[in-house]
Design a protein around this motif. Structure first.
Motif, short mmCIF file in Angstrom:
data_model
loop_
_atom_site.label_atom_id
_atom_site.label_comp_id
_atom_site.label_asym_id
_atom_site.label_seq_id
_atom_site.Cartn_x
_atom_site.Cartn_y
_atom_site.Cartn_z
N SER A 30 0.86 -1.20 0.00
CA SER A 30 0.00 0.00 0.00
C SER A 30 0.89 1.24 0.00
O SER A 30 1.92 1.29 0.68
CB SER A 30 -0.87 -0.01 1.25
OG SER A 30 -0.01 0.08 2.38
N ASP A 87 -2.37 -0.46 -4.76
CA ASP A 87 -3.36 0.62 -4.83
C ASP A 87 -3.35 1.25 -6.23
O ASP A 87 -2.89 2.37 -6.44
CB ASP A 87 -2.98 1.67 -3.77
CG ASP A 87 -4.00 2.81 -3.73
OD1 ASP A 87 -3.77 3.78 -2.98
OD2 ASP A 87 -5.00 2.72 -4.47
N THR A 141 -2.60 10.63 -2.64
CA THR A 141 -3.15 10.08 -1.38
C THR A 141 -2.98 11.11 -0.27
O THR A 141 -3.63 11.05 0.75
CB THR A 141 -2.41 8.79 -1.00
OG1 THR A 141 -1.00 9.10 -0.93
CG2 THR A 141 -2.62 7.70 -2.04
#
Lengths: 212, 10
Positions: A30, A87, A141
């Motif tokens: 991730s 991701d 993100t």
């Protein structure tokens, strides 16, 4: 070999091992850009084609093999073994916008118009921008895990130390390679805002968060 | 220009 290049290589090796360790330990990739890791694998495979024909030293050969193996294992972890944790929604940088111009530039600006030299030049140019998908992903993100920021710091420090190595070699050996120097400066400049955030945040024990 | 040197850097 000089101390700056040695520390640079060890910093690079540390970065690669930190990343492998993070993915293996947390069994998750991730926050890691698979695209950047793919580009790094491409950088090493196009740069070290002379692995068996141009012997420099046991250290040089060993490090080249470690870089190639580790980068391929990392790509395997991201796209195969821990694929479920990749991701892809945030890893959306268009790498063709990097590979194509870099490929074209390698044909136009190089030291020698031979396949090996053009591939080496391609690898040098590509490495200078290979981190962009990762930095782009973090900006999307808005944050990065602390271990990922340590990885990025070690990775950025490696080429910054190489610049010191090039200055040293210019003054003490009269050796310089303008292609490597210019690409290395571009590469290091791309890390500047990250370096600032790392030093002002992560080293203060805070989480690395980018203004989204 | 660059002194022709074997590629001894990683």
């Amino acid at each position: 070999m000089n101390v700056f290049r040695l520390i640079g290589d060890l910093s690079h090796l540390l970065a690669i091992l930190i990343l492998l360790w993070k993915i293996w330990k947390t069994r998750s990739c991730s926050g890691i850009s698979g695209k950047s890791q793919f580009l790094f694998a491409l950088v090493f495979t196009t740069r070290y084609l002379d692995l068996f024909t141009n012997f420099i030293s046991p250290y040089n050969t060993f490090m080249k093999i470690v870089y190639i193996v580790c980068s391929c294992v990392t790509v395997y972890f991201i796209y195969v073994k821990f694929k479920a944790t990749y991701d892809s929604n945030h890893d959306t940088f268009r790498v063709e916008f990097l590979v194509v111009p870099v490929g074209g530039l390698a044909f136009l600006v190089n030291h020698d118009f031979t396949p090996l030299e053009i591939l080496w030049t391609f690898s040098i140019y590509l490495e200078s921008v290979a981190i962009l998908p990762q930095l782009f992903m973090i900006s999307k993100t808005g944050e990065a895990e602390t271990i990922t920021s340590h990885y990025l710091f070690a990775l950025g420090a490696y080429r910054a130390l190489y610049i010191v190595n090039w200055v040293y070699r210019y003054y003490f050996e009269g050796f310089f390679d303008l292609i490597a120097i210019v690409a290395g400066c571009v590469q290091t400049i791309l890390y500047c805002d990250f370096f600032y955030l790392y030093i002002t945040k992560v080293l203060q024990g805070k989480k690395l968060s980018l203004p989204a | 220009s660059k002194t022709k040197k074997k590629k001894d850097e990683l």
